[in-house]
Design a protein around this motif. Structure first.
Motif, PDB file in Angstrom:
ATOM      1  N   TRP A  55      32.947  62.579  50.930  1.00 16.47           N
ATOM      2  CA  TRP A  55      32.562  61.149  50.878  1.00 16.47           C
ATOM      3  C   TRP A  55      33.689  60.101  51.027  1.00 16.47           C
ATOM      4  O   TRP A  55      34.252  59.969  49.939  1.00 16.47           O
ATOM      5  CB  TRP A  55      31.697  60.805  49.640  1.00 16.47           C
ATOM      6  N   LYS A  56      34.089  59.643  52.045  1.00 14.44           N
ATOM      7  CA  LYS A  56      35.241  58.932  52.218  1.00 14.44           C
ATOM      8  C   LYS A  56      35.024  57.515  51.342  1.00 14.44           C
ATOM      9  O   LYS A  56      34.180  56.995  51.382  1.00 14.44           O
ATOM     10  CB  LYS A  56      35.216  58.518  53.557  1.00 14.44           C
ATOM     11  N   ALA A  57      36.172  57.086  50.996  1.00 19.63           N
ATOM     12  CA  ALA A  57      36.350  55.956  50.344  1.00 19.63           C
ATOM     13  C   ALA A  57      35.665  54.649  50.882  1.00 19.63           C
ATOM     14  O   ALA A  57      35.187  53.936  50.263  1.00 19.63           O
ATOM     15  CB  ALA A  57      37.795  55.491  49.505  1.00 19.63           C
ATOM     16  N   VAL A  58      36.297  54.618  52.234  1.00 23.12           N
ATOM     17  CA  VAL A  58      35.763  53.480  53.093  1.00 23.12           C
ATOM     18  C   VAL A  58      33.989  53.549  53.188  1.00 23.12           C
ATOM     19  O   VAL A  58      33.425  52.469  53.351  1.00 23.12           O
ATOM     20  CB  VAL A  58      36.185  53.453  54.206  1.00 23.12           C
ATOM     21  N   ASP A  59      33.626  54.563  53.261  1.00 23.83           N
ATOM     22  CA  ASP A  59      32.208  54.742  53.373  1.00 23.83           C
ATOM     23  C   ASP A  59      31.487  54.420  51.998  1.00 23.83           C
ATOM     24  O   ASP A  59      30.304  54.040  52.017  1.00 23.83           O
ATOM     25  CB  ASP A  59      31.732  56.424  53.560  1.00 23.83           C
ATOM     26  N   GLN A  60      32.069  54.620  51.021  1.00 22.49           N
ATOM     27  CA  GLN A  60      31.621  54.366  49.512  1.00 22.49           C
ATOM     28  C   GLN A  60      31.642  52.932  49.561  1.00 22.49           C
ATOM     29  O   GLN A  60      30.670  52.284  49.036  1.00 22.49           O
ATOM     30  CB  GLN A  60      32.448  55.095  48.452  1.00 22.49           C
ATOM     31  N   GLN A  61      32.756  52.288  50.102  1.00 23.05           N
ATOM     32  CA  GLN A  61      32.927  50.869  49.766  1.00 23.05           C
ATOM     33  C   GLN A  61      31.826  50.164  50.685  1.00 23.05           C
ATOM     34  O   GLN A  61      31.213  49.260  50.264  1.00 23.05           O
ATOM     35  CB  GLN A  61      34.278  50.317  50.505  1.00 23.05           C
ATOM     36  N   TRP A  62      31.485  50.724  52.052  1.00 21.66           N
ATOM     37  CA  TRP A  62      30.313  50.176  52.702  1.00 21.66           C
ATOM     38  C   TRP A  62      29.050  50.247  51.982  1.00 21.66           C
ATOM     39  O   TRP A  62      28.207  49.507  51.903  1.00 21.66           O
ATOM     40  CB  TRP A  62      30.111  51.010  53.848  1.00 21.66           C
ATOM     41  N   TYR A  63      28.833  51.479  51.384  1.00 23.68           N
ATOM     42  CA  TYR A  63      27.640  51.782  50.686  1.00 23.68           C
ATOM     43  C   TYR A  63      27.214  50.802  49.249  1.00 23.68           C
ATOM     44  O   TYR A  63      26.231  50.397  49.411  1.00 23.68           O
ATOM     45  CB  TYR A  63      27.663  53.444  50.223  1.00 23.68           C
ATOM     46  N   PHE A  64      28.504  50.817  48.685  1.00 27.19           N
ATOM     47  CA  PHE A  64      28.162  50.045  47.331  1.00 27.19           C
ATOM     48  C   PHE A  64      28.218  48.225  47.667  1.00 27.19           C
ATOM     49  O   PHE A  64      27.762  47.531  46.735  1.00 27.19           O
ATOM     50  CB  PHE A  64      29.103  50.440  46.479  1.00 27.19           C
ATOM     51  N   GLU A  65      29.294  48.060  48.622  1.00 32.78           N
ATOM     52  CA  GLU A  65      29.539  46.673  48.782  1.00 32.78           C
ATOM     53  C   GLU A  65      28.895  45.999  49.569  1.00 32.78           C
ATOM     54  O   GLU A  65      28.684  44.566  49.702  1.00 32.78           O
ATOM     55  CB  GLU A  65      30.957  46.589  49.016  1.00 32.78           C
ATOM     56  N   THR A  66      28.512  46.711  51.013  1.00 32.12           N
ATOM     57  CA  THR A  66      27.852  46.028  51.931  1.00 32.12           C
ATOM     58  C   THR A  66      26.299  46.278  51.866  1.00 32.12           C
ATOM     59  O   THR A  66      25.479  45.395  52.084  1.00 32.12           O
ATOM     60  CB  THR A  66      28.550  46.440  53.318  1.00 32.12           C
ATOM     61  N   PHE A  67      26.010  47.726  51.698  1.00 32.01           N
ATOM     62  CA  PHE A  67      24.791  47.925  51.657  1.00 32.01           C
ATOM     63  C   PHE A  67      24.035  47.656  50.181  1.00 32.01           C
ATOM     64  O   PHE A  67      22.636  47.675  49.996  1.00 32.01           O
ATOM     65  CB  PHE A  67      24.542  49.357  51.885  1.00 32.01           C
ATOM     66  N   HIS A  68      24.835  47.500  49.069  1.00 28.62           N
ATOM     67  CA  HIS A  68      24.475  47.386  47.732  1.00 28.62           C
ATOM     68  C   HIS A  68      23.719  48.307  47.092  1.00 28.62           C
ATOM     69  O   HIS A  68      22.807  47.785  46.350  1.00 28.62           O
ATOM     70  CB  HIS A  68      23.920  45.711  47.810  1.00 28.62           C
ATOM     71  N   ALA A  69      24.008  49.457  47.461  1.00 27.37           N
ATOM     72  CA  ALA A  69      23.326  50.469  46.500  1.00 27.37           C
ATOM     73  C   ALA A  69      23.934  50.448  45.158  1.00 27.37           C
ATOM     74  O   ALA A  69      25.124  50.134  45.239  1.00 27.37           O
ATOM     75  CB  ALA A  69      23.479  51.740  47.163  1.00 27.37           C
ATOM     76  N   PRO A  70      23.096  50.655  44.277  1.00 25.38           N
ATOM     77  CA  PRO A  70      23.768  50.704  42.825  1.00 25.38           C
ATOM     78  C   PRO A  70      24.657  51.755  42.607  1.00 25.38           C
ATOM     79  O   PRO A  70      24.729  52.932  43.202  1.00 25.38           O
ATOM     80  CB  PRO A  70      22.648  50.917  42.138  1.00 25.38           C
ATOM     81  N   TYR A  71      25.937  51.412  41.801  1.00 24.24           N
ATOM     82  CA  TYR A  71      27.099  52.221  41.854  1.00 24.24           C
ATOM     83  C   TYR A  71      26.802  53.835  41.225  1.00 24.24           C
ATOM     84  O   TYR A  71      27.588  54.675  41.764  1.00 24.24           O
ATOM     85  CB  TYR A  71      28.095  51.401  40.910  1.00 24.24           C
ATOM     86  N   TYR A  72      25.851  53.758  40.561  1.00 24.25           N
ATOM     87  CA  TYR A  72      25.718  55.290  40.102  1.00 24.25           C
ATOM     88  C   TYR A  72      25.261  56.286  41.011  1.00 24.25           C
ATOM     89  O   TYR A  72      25.160  57.364  40.638  1.00 24.25           O
ATOM     90  CB  TYR A  72      24.748  55.217  38.633  1.00 24.25           C
ATOM     91  N   GLU A  73      24.955  55.828  41.952  1.00 24.87           N
ATOM     92  CA  GLU A  73      24.448  56.730  43.244  1.00 24.87           C
ATOM     93  C   GLU A  73      25.436  57.503  43.833  1.00 24.87           C
ATOM     94  O   GLU A  73      26.785  56.795  43.779  1.00 24.87           O
ATOM     95  CB  GLU A  73      23.606  56.046  44.371  1.00 24.87           C
ATOM     96  N   THR A  74      25.253  58.831  43.962  1.00 24.30           N
ATOM     97  CA  THR A  74      26.345  59.525  44.553  1.00 24.30           C
ATOM     98  C   THR A  74      25.837  60.278  45.698  1.00 24.30           C
ATOM     99  O   THR A  74      24.596  60.446  45.848  1.00 24.30           O
ATOM    100  CB  THR A  74      26.776  60.811  43.410  1.00 24.30           C
ATOM    101  N   ALA A  75      26.999  60.867  46.610  1.00 25.48           N
ATOM    102  CA  ALA A  75      26.418  61.483  47.788  1.00 25.48           C
ATOM    103  C   ALA A  75      25.866  63.098  47.241  1.00 25.48           C
ATOM    104  O   ALA A  75      26.360  63.580  46.604  1.00 25.48           O
ATOM    105  CB  ALA A  75      27.721  61.762  48.632  1.00 25.48           C
ATOM    106  N   ASN A  76      24.915  63.309  47.801  1.00 22.96           N
ATOM    107  CA  ASN A  76      24.497  64.664  47.901  1.00 22.96           C
ATOM    108  C   ASN A  76      24.137  65.358  49.102  1.00 22.96           C
ATOM    109  O   ASN A  76      23.780  66.617  49.085  1.00 22.96           O
ATOM    110  CB  ASN A  76      23.256  64.645  46.721  1.00 22.96           C
TER     111      ASN A  76
END
Ligand code: ZN
Length: 106
Positions: A55-76
């Motif tokens: 799970w790429k850092a930039v994809d996490q950034q998009w997921y948590f900062e642009t899509f605003h998913a809560p931070y405790y979610e992880t890729a599965n």
């Protein structure tokens, strides 16, 4: 740097060179006490097909900062299985007569 201004870190070198710093204004902590300070590539195993992914850092950034998913979610799930799962959910919504949400871009 915002992270230093906000007191989340003391020094810029707390962020590794290959990591993406968190934006304190954008990240959705989801009520968590844990404040992440950066995103880094995260290896994981897909729970559906067992393939090893990152799970790429930039994809996490998009997921948590642009899509605003809560931070405790992880890729599965890997990308292919996520698509499959999304189609399955959309189909379930259609079958149940509810409107389809616009899926997040990838
Ligand atoms: Zn998979």
């Amino acid at each position: 740097m915002k992270l230093i201004d906000r007191g989340w870190i003391n020094q810029a070198d707390e962020i590794p060179d290959d990591a993406v710093p968190v934006d304190p204004d954008l990240i959705n902590l989801g009520g968590s006490w844990h404040r992440p300070i950066f995103f880094s590539d995260q290896p994981f195993v897909c729970r559906d097909c067992g393939v090893s992914c990152v799970w790429k850092a930039v994809d996490q950034q998009w997921y948590f900062e642009t899509f605003h998913a809560p931070y405790y979610e992880t890729a599965n799930r890997c990308r292919a299985c996520r698509r499959k799962e999304r189609r399955r959910k959309e189909q379930a919504r259609i079958d149940s007569g509810h409107a389809v949400d616009t899926p997040p871009a990838e």
